[in-house]
Design a protein around this motif. Structure first.
Motif, PDB file in Angstrom:
ATOM      1  N   CYS A   1       0.857  -1.196   0.000  1.00 17.33           N
ATOM      2  CA  CYS A   1       0.000   0.000   0.000  1.00 17.33           C
ATOM      3  C   CYS A   1       0.883   1.232   0.000  1.00 17.33           C
ATOM      4  O   CYS A   1       1.784   1.329   0.835  1.00 17.33           O
ATOM      5  CB  CYS A   1      -0.781   0.090   1.303  1.00 17.33           C
ATOM      6  N   ILE A   2       0.644   2.150  -0.889  1.00 13.29           N
ATOM      7  CA  ILE A   2       1.308   3.448  -0.794  1.00 13.29           C
ATOM      8  C   ILE A   2       0.197   4.467  -0.552  1.00 13.29           C
ATOM      9  O   ILE A   2      -0.669   4.671  -1.402  1.00 13.29           O
ATOM     10  CB  ILE A   2       2.093   3.797  -2.077  1.00 13.29           C
ATOM     11  N   GLU A   3       0.220   5.065   0.633  1.00 13.13           N
ATOM     12  CA  GLU A   3      -0.848   5.973   1.049  1.00 13.13           C
ATOM     13  C   GLU A   3      -0.385   7.411   0.879  1.00 13.13           C
ATOM     14  O   GLU A   3       0.469   7.884   1.607  1.00 13.13           O
ATOM     15  CB  GLU A   3      -1.209   5.724   2.504  1.00 13.13           C
ATOM     16  N   LEU A   4      -0.941   8.090  -0.098  1.00 10.06           N
ATOM     17  CA  LEU A   4      -0.532   9.467  -0.397  1.00 10.06           C
ATOM     18  C   LEU A   4      -1.515  10.458   0.210  1.00 10.06           C
ATOM     19  O   LEU A   4      -2.726  10.257   0.141  1.00 10.06           O
ATOM     20  CB  LEU A   4      -0.477   9.693  -1.909  1.00 10.06           C
ATOM     21  N   GLY A   5      -0.944  11.532   0.785  1.00  5.50           N
ATOM     22  CA  GLY A   5      -1.791  12.598   1.304  1.00  5.50           C
ATOM     23  C   GLY A   5      -2.174  12.398   2.751  1.00  5.50           C
ATOM     24  O   GLY A   5      -2.285  11.282   3.235  1.00  5.50           O
ATOM     25  N   ARG A   6      -2.345  13.510   3.418  1.00 10.74           N
ATOM     26  CA  ARG A   6      -2.737  13.552   4.815  1.00 10.74           C
ATOM     27  C   ARG A   6      -3.499  14.854   5.024  1.00 10.74           C
ATOM     28  O   ARG A   6      -3.384  15.771   4.205  1.00 10.74           O
ATOM     29  CB  ARG A   6      -1.489  13.565   5.717  1.00 10.74           C
ATOM     30  N   PRO A   7      -4.275  14.955   6.118  1.00 15.22           N
ATOM     31  CA  PRO A   7      -4.864  16.267   6.414  1.00 15.22           C
ATOM     32  C   PRO A   7      -3.773  17.333   6.442  1.00 15.22           C
ATOM     33  O   PRO A   7      -2.690  17.103   6.971  1.00 15.22           O
ATOM     34  CB  PRO A   7      -5.473  16.054   7.807  1.00 15.22           C
ATOM     35  N   GLY A   8      -4.066  18.444   5.834  1.00 17.94           N
ATOM     36  CA  GLY A   8      -3.076  19.526   5.786  1.00 17.94           C
ATOM     37  C   GLY A   8      -2.338  19.591   4.461  1.00 17.94           C
ATOM     38  O   GLY A   8      -1.844  20.630   4.069  1.00 17.94           O
ATOM     39  N   THR A   9      -2.263  18.453   3.769  1.00 25.22           N
ATOM     40  CA  THR A   9      -1.565  18.457   2.479  1.00 25.22           C
ATOM     41  C   THR A   9      -2.455  17.917   1.359  1.00 25.22           C
ATOM     42  O   THR A   9      -2.516  18.499   0.288  1.00 25.22           O
ATOM     43  CB  THR A   9      -0.286  17.604   2.507  1.00 25.22           C
ATOM     44  N   GLY A  10      -3.151  16.802   1.623  1.00 22.29           N
ATOM     45  CA  GLY A  10      -3.912  16.167   0.550  1.00 22.29           C
ATOM     46  C   GLY A  10      -2.978  15.674  -0.541  1.00 22.29           C
ATOM     47  O   GLY A  10      -1.745  15.657  -0.380  1.00 22.29           O
ATOM     48  N   THR A  11      -3.556  15.291  -1.649  1.00 24.54           N
ATOM     49  CA  THR A  11      -2.728  14.868  -2.788  1.00 24.54           C
ATOM     50  C   THR A  11      -3.453  15.137  -4.094  1.00 24.54           C
ATOM     51  O   THR A  11      -4.675  14.998  -4.180  1.00 24.54           O
ATOM     52  CB  THR A  11      -2.363  13.372  -2.699  1.00 24.54           C
ATOM     53  N   ARG A  12      -2.691  15.568  -5.084  1.00 19.94           N
ATOM     54  CA  ARG A  12      -3.240  15.639  -6.448  1.00 19.94           C
ATOM     55  C   ARG A  12      -3.165  14.235  -7.031  1.00 19.94           C
ATOM     56  O   ARG A  12      -2.204  13.488  -6.771  1.00 19.94           O
ATOM     57  CB  ARG A  12      -2.414  16.585  -7.329  1.00 19.94           C
ATOM     58  N   LEU A  13      -4.114  13.898  -7.886  1.00 19.76           N
ATOM     59  CA  LEU A  13      -4.093  12.558  -8.481  1.00 19.76           C
ATOM     60  C   LEU A  13      -2.914  12.384  -9.430  1.00 19.76           C
ATOM     61  O   LEU A  13      -2.494  11.271  -9.700  1.00 19.76           O
ATOM     62  CB  LEU A  13      -5.429  12.271  -9.175  1.00 19.76           C
ATOM     63  N   LYS A  14      -2.321  13.477  -9.906  1.00 25.61           N
ATOM     64  CA  LYS A  14      -1.130  13.318 -10.758  1.00 25.61           C
ATOM     65  C   LYS A  14       0.024  12.732  -9.944  1.00 25.61           C
ATOM     66  O   LYS A  14       0.841  11.988 -10.477  1.00 25.61           O
ATOM     67  CB  LYS A  14      -0.729  14.634 -11.429  1.00 25.61           C
ATOM     68  N   ASP A  15       0.094  13.064  -8.654  1.00 24.96           N
ATOM     69  CA  ASP A  15       1.127  12.477  -7.805  1.00 24.96           C
ATOM     70  C   ASP A  15       0.837  10.999  -7.536  1.00 24.96           C
ATOM     71  O   ASP A  15       1.750  10.182  -7.414  1.00 24.96           O
ATOM     72  CB  ASP A  15       1.244  13.248  -6.493  1.00 24.96           C
ATOM     73  N   VAL A  16      -0.430  10.687  -7.440  1.00 20.91           N
ATOM     74  CA  VAL A  16      -0.819   9.277  -7.269  1.00 20.91           C
ATOM     75  C   VAL A  16      -0.397   8.490  -8.503  1.00 20.91           C
ATOM     76  O   VAL A  16       0.138   7.371  -8.408  1.00 20.91           O
ATOM     77  CB  VAL A  16      -2.345   9.180  -7.041  1.00 20.91           C
ATOM     78  N   GLN A  17      -0.597   9.085  -9.669  1.00 21.28           N
ATOM     79  CA  GLN A  17      -0.175   8.432 -10.918  1.00 21.28           C
ATOM     80  C   GLN A  17       1.339   8.204 -10.934  1.00 21.28           C
ATOM     81  O   GLN A  17       1.818   7.139 -11.365  1.00 21.28           O
ATOM     82  CB  GLN A  17      -0.579   9.286 -12.114  1.00 21.28           C
ATOM     83  N   THR A  18       2.103   9.188 -10.487  1.00 21.14           N
ATOM     84  CA  THR A  18       3.565   9.058 -10.492  1.00 21.14           C
ATOM     85  C   THR A  18       4.001   7.815  -9.711  1.00 21.14           C
ATOM     86  O   THR A  18       4.838   7.021 -10.169  1.00 21.14           O
ATOM     87  CB  THR A  18       4.215  10.312  -9.867  1.00 21.14           C
ATOM     88  N   VAL A  19       3.407   7.635  -8.543  1.00 21.73           N
ATOM     89  CA  VAL A  19       3.768   6.482  -7.713  1.00 21.73           C
ATOM     90  C   VAL A  19       3.241   5.180  -8.345  1.00 21.73           C
ATOM     91  O   VAL A  19       3.955   4.171  -8.393  1.00 21.73           O
ATOM     92  CB  VAL A  19       3.213   6.666  -6.284  1.00 21.73           C
TER      93      VAL A  19
END
Ligand code: SF4
Ligand code: SF4
Length: 239
Positions: free
Chosen positions: A106-124
């Motif tokens: 599991c690679i869990e991207l984003g947390r409260p305070g930062t979140g994540t763009r889905l483009k970063d999810v794609q990179t991983v």
């Protein structure tokens, strides 16, 4: 989320309840930065607004993904799972999920305070795809956005922002070191925080080869026993 300006008195009581810190007061006026808002509804659900001024607009197009990934009270329409839309292996029942010799990652991207763009999810996702010998987890909302097995996501969703998102793959335990290396290589390209966890069945002698492989590759691990084990659920059949 929008603020009805005919009701809002700019008291600021809603500001501390936003996990993305995207409700701000500027020149005495309280505003929501809609590019950063992940449509989690935490501000409205806190019920602190004295004027009931916060309201959800109809989410058009890909913007609905923000709430599907970020609002814990919404059940994801594709996976039927509330919260982040997936029964990630870290905290959910993994009984029968992995065959011996394999591991779920599991690679869990984003947390409260930062979140994540889905483009970063794609990179991983694209970084780990070559090692996903048994594929991406099919009951996962990120997987549902992929256009092929390379981990590439739909072009139209890449700029959407969510509180968090999880990439899940199943690999051979012997490949854990290579997977971690692949993630390390792209971490500087990812504009958010993320954590990596992996889970699998112990060998008959109670060893966990994936842990040994990761340690040999120089990674410091934090083993924990948070994973649930189901009662009366059959184990994955060995080949
Ligand atoms: S919906 Fe969530 S992210 Fe958007 S303003 Fe409200 S608390 Fe912040
Ligand atoms: S709590 Fe309500 S009235 Fe106060 S700033 Fe927020 S939206 Fe406006």
């Amino acid at each position: 989320m929008l603020i009805d300006k005919t009701k809002c008195v700019n008291c600021g009581q809603c500001i501390p309840y936003c996990p993305m810190a995207c409700i701000q007061k500027k020149d005495g006026i309280v505003q929501i930065d809609l590019d950063e808002c992940v449509e989690c509804e935490a501000c409205r659900n806190a019920r602190v607004c004295p004027r009931d001024a916060l309201y959800m607009q109809k989410l058009e197009g890909t913007r609905i993904l923000r709430s599907q990934f970020s609002n814990p009270l919404i059940t994801h329409p594709k996976t039927g799972v509330p919260g982040r839309g997936t029964e990630e292996m870290k905290t959910n029942d993994v009984t029968g999920r992995f065959k011996r010799g394999r591991a779920g990652v599991c690679i869990e991207l984003g947390r409260p305070g930062t979140g994540t763009r889905l483009k970063d999810v794609q990179t991983v996702a694209m970084a780990v795809a070559p090692y996903a010998k048994y594929g991406f987890e099919p009951h996962n909302p990120v997987t549902a956005l992929m256009v092929d097995a390379t981990g590439k996501l739909r072009e139209d969703v890449l700029q959407e922002k969510t509180l968090s998102a999880i990439v899940e793959i199943e690999v051979d335990q012997k490949d854990i070191g290579a997977v971690l290396d692949a993630i390390s290589k792209v971490q500087k390209d990812v504009d958010t925080v993320f954590s990596v966890d992996f889970a699998g069945r112990l060998e008959r002698d109670e060893s966990f080869p994936a842990k040994i492989v990761a340690q040999k590759a120089g990674y410091k691990l934090s083993p924990n026993g948070k994973t649930n084990v189901g009662l009366g659920k059959p184990l994955a059949k060995e080949e």
